[in-house]
Design a protein around this motif. Structure first.
Motif, PDB file in Angstrom:
ATOM      1  N   LYS A   1       0.830  -1.201   0.000  1.00  0.00           N
ATOM      2  CA  LYS A   1       0.000   0.000   0.000  1.00  0.00           C
ATOM      3  C   LYS A   1       0.868   1.255   0.000  1.00  0.00           C
ATOM      4  CE  LYS A   1      -3.981  -1.991   2.370  1.00  0.00           C
ATOM      5  NZ  LYS A   1      -4.760  -2.000   3.620  1.00  0.00           N
ATOM      6  N   ALA A   2       1.919   1.249   0.825  1.00  0.00           N
ATOM      7  CA  ALA A   2       2.793   2.422   0.916  1.00  0.00           C
ATOM      8  C   ALA A   2       3.498   2.692  -0.409  1.00  0.00           C
ATOM      9  CB  ALA A   2       3.816   2.232   2.032  1.00  0.00           C
ATOM     10  N   LYS A   3       3.803   1.640  -1.141  1.00  0.00           N
ATOM     11  CA  LYS A   3       4.454   1.806  -2.447  1.00  0.00           C
ATOM     12  C   LYS A   3       3.505   2.354  -3.500  1.00  0.00           C
ATOM     13  CE  LYS A   3       6.885  -1.395  -4.393  1.00  0.00           C
ATOM     14  NZ  LYS A   3       7.493  -2.663  -4.833  1.00  0.00           N
ATOM     15  N   LEU A   4       2.237   1.980  -3.400  1.00  0.00           N
ATOM     16  CA  LEU A   4       1.312   2.244  -4.496  1.00  0.00           C
ATOM     17  C   LEU A   4       0.310   3.373  -4.272  1.00  0.00           C
ATOM     18  CD1 LEU A   4       0.510  -1.482  -5.355  1.00  0.00           C
ATOM     19  CD2 LEU A   4       2.103   0.042  -6.549  1.00  0.00           C
ATOM     20  N   GLU A  14      -2.314  10.807   0.917  1.00  0.00           N
ATOM     21  CA  GLU A  14      -3.637  11.154   1.440  1.00  0.00           C
ATOM     22  C   GLU A  14      -4.475   9.898   1.695  1.00  0.00           C
ATOM     23  OE1 GLU A  14      -2.426  12.469  -1.553  1.00  0.00           O
ATOM     24  OE2 GLU A  14      -1.639  14.250  -0.551  1.00  0.00           O
ATOM     25  N   ASP A  15      -4.381   8.928   0.805  1.00  0.00           N
ATOM     26  CA  ASP A  15      -5.124   7.679   0.982  1.00  0.00           C
ATOM     27  C   ASP A  15      -4.533   6.852   2.122  1.00  0.00           C
ATOM     28  OD1 ASP A  15      -6.730   8.440  -1.111  1.00  0.00           O
ATOM     29  OD2 ASP A  15      -5.821   7.091  -2.574  1.00  0.00           O
ATOM     30  N   LEU A  16      -3.217   6.857   2.237  1.00  0.00           N
ATOM     31  CA  LEU A  16      -2.556   6.116   3.321  1.00  0.00           C
ATOM     32  C   LEU A  16      -2.971   6.659   4.682  1.00  0.00           C
ATOM     33  CD1 LEU A  16       1.039   5.772   1.831  1.00  0.00           C
ATOM     34  CD2 LEU A  16      -0.684   3.970   2.038  1.00  0.00           C
ATOM     35  N   GLN A  17      -3.156   7.962   4.750  1.00  0.00           N
ATOM     36  CA  GLN A  17      -3.559   8.590   6.013  1.00  0.00           C
ATOM     37  C   GLN A  17      -4.998   8.227   6.397  1.00  0.00           C
ATOM     38  OE1 GLN A  17      -2.484  12.608   4.839  1.00  0.00           O
ATOM     39  NE2 GLN A  17      -0.829  12.600   6.358  1.00  0.00           N
ATOM     40  N   CYS A  18      -5.780   7.757   5.461  1.00  0.00           N
ATOM     41  CA  CYS A  18      -7.171   7.389   5.733  1.00  0.00           C
ATOM     42  C   CYS A  18      -7.340   5.907   6.065  1.00  0.00           C
ATOM     43  CB  CYS A  18      -8.039   7.731   4.515  1.00  0.00           C
ATOM     44  SG  CYS A  18      -8.151   9.504   4.197  1.00  0.00           S
ATOM     45  N   GLU A  19      -6.260   5.159   6.001  1.00  0.00           N
ATOM     46  CA  GLU A  19      -6.342   3.725   6.310  1.00  0.00           C
ATOM     47  C   GLU A  19      -6.841   3.517   7.737  1.00  0.00           C
ATOM     48  OE1 GLU A  19      -5.387   0.627   4.439  1.00  0.00           O
ATOM     49  OE2 GLU A  19      -5.978   2.140   2.987  1.00  0.00           O
ATOM     50  N   ASN A  20      -7.695   2.517   7.911  1.00  0.00           N
ATOM     51  CA  ASN A  20      -8.220   2.189   9.232  1.00  0.00           C
ATOM     52  C   ASN A  20      -8.210   0.674   9.389  1.00  0.00           C
ATOM     53  OD1 ASN A  20      -9.415   2.268  11.717  1.00  0.00           O
ATOM     54  ND2 ASN A  20     -11.448   2.796  10.941  1.00  0.00           N
ATOM     55  N   PRO A  21      -7.395   0.132  10.269  1.00  0.00           N
ATOM     56  CA  PRO A  21      -6.529   0.818  11.225  1.00  0.00           C
ATOM     57  C   PRO A  21      -5.350   1.479  10.507  1.00  0.00           C
ATOM     58  CG  PRO A  21      -6.105  -1.533  11.313  1.00  0.00           C
ATOM     59  CD  PRO A  21      -7.271  -1.330  10.380  1.00  0.00           C
ATOM     60  N   ALA A  24       5.922   8.240   9.605  1.00  0.00           N
ATOM     61  CA  ALA A  24       6.158   9.072   8.414  1.00  0.00           C
ATOM     62  C   ALA A  24       4.837   9.442   7.743  1.00  0.00           C
ATOM     63  CB  ALA A  24       7.072   8.332   7.433  1.00  0.00           C
ATOM     64  N   ILE A  25       3.934   8.492   7.661  1.00  0.00           N
ATOM     65  CA  ILE A  25       2.620   8.763   7.062  1.00  0.00           C
ATOM     66  C   ILE A  25       1.858   9.763   7.920  1.00  0.00           C
ATOM     67  CG2 ILE A  25       0.364   7.749   6.533  1.00  0.00           C
ATOM     68  CD1 ILE A  25       1.986   5.170   5.740  1.00  0.00           C
ATOM     69  N   ASP A  26       1.842   9.532   9.235  1.00  0.00           N
ATOM     70  CA  ASP A  26       1.125  10.429  10.145  1.00  0.00           C
ATOM     71  C   ASP A  26       1.667  11.856  10.080  1.00  0.00           C
ATOM     72  OD1 ASP A  26      -0.314   8.207  10.961  1.00  0.00           O
ATOM     73  OD2 ASP A  26       0.791   7.973  12.857  1.00  0.00           O
ATOM     74  N   ASN A  27       2.981  11.985   9.909  1.00  0.00           N
ATOM     75  CA  ASN A  27       3.631  13.297   9.920  1.00  0.00           C
ATOM     76  C   ASN A  27       3.870  13.877   8.524  1.00  0.00           C
ATOM     77  OD1 ASN A  27       3.915  13.448  12.787  1.00  0.00           O
ATOM     78  ND2 ASN A  27       5.533  11.924  12.620  1.00  0.00           N
ATOM     79  N   GLU A  28       3.328  13.184   7.514  1.00  0.00           N
ATOM     80  CA  GLU A  28       3.483  13.616   6.119  1.00  0.00           C
ATOM     81  C   GLU A  28       4.950  13.801   5.743  1.00  0.00           C
ATOM     82  OE1 GLU A  28       0.903  16.943   5.281  1.00  0.00           O
ATOM     83  OE2 GLU A  28      -0.851  15.888   6.048  1.00  0.00           O
ATOM     84  N   ASP A  29       5.788  12.896   6.223  1.00  0.00           N
ATOM     85  CA  ASP A  29       7.232  12.946   5.976  1.00  0.00           C
ATOM     86  C   ASP A  29       7.559  12.022   4.799  1.00  0.00           C
ATOM     87  OD1 ASP A  29      10.007  12.823   5.987  1.00  0.00           O
ATOM     88  OD2 ASP A  29      10.144  12.662   8.175  1.00  0.00           O
TER      89      ASP A  29
END
Length: 117
Positions: A30-33, A37-44, A95-100
């Motif tokens: 998922k992180a590669k593709l 913005e979509d990664l930040q919406c993943e739940n969990p 990194a995803i949470d902090n947009e890094d």
């Protein structure tokens, strides 16, 4: 711990071990593709998954050192892999949470080089 219980615990660990790698591979793909913005919406979230895997690792470490028979102990290599990949997933989640993007790219590159991922 009884011998049969110890063997059963080790067999269950092997199943969990496979599931852990499945979860990590899924997150990595998922992180590669996917866009950030979509990664930040993943739940969990990736961070939540990493936290759950870290709890599992700690539990297995305690079980291994305190309760399993010597012949049934989980190898330090297997436990080390879980710890290593969980720490990488933690970094990825942060990194995803902090947009890094730089950190995210670095972790994805590290995971891409790993033989089991």
């Amino acid at each position: 711990m009884e011998k049969t219980t110890s063997k059963s615990a080790k067999l269950q660990f092997k199943g969990y071990y496979s599931q852990i790698f499945g979860a990590i591979v899924s997150c990595f793909r998922k992180a590669k593709l996917m866009p950030l913005e979509d990664l930040q919406c993943e739940n969990p979230t990736f961070t939540q998954i990493a936290q759950d895997l870290k709890k599992f690792y700690r539990t297995m470490e305690i079980l291994n050192t305190s309760f399993l028979e010597e012949d049934d102990k989980i190898s330090q290599n297997e436990l080390g892999c879980i710890k290593k990949y969980t720490e990488l997933l933690e970094r990825l989640g942060s990194a995803i949470d902090n947009e890094d993007i730089e950190e995210m790219t670095e972790v994805v590159a590290i995971l891409a080089e790993e033989p089991y991922i």
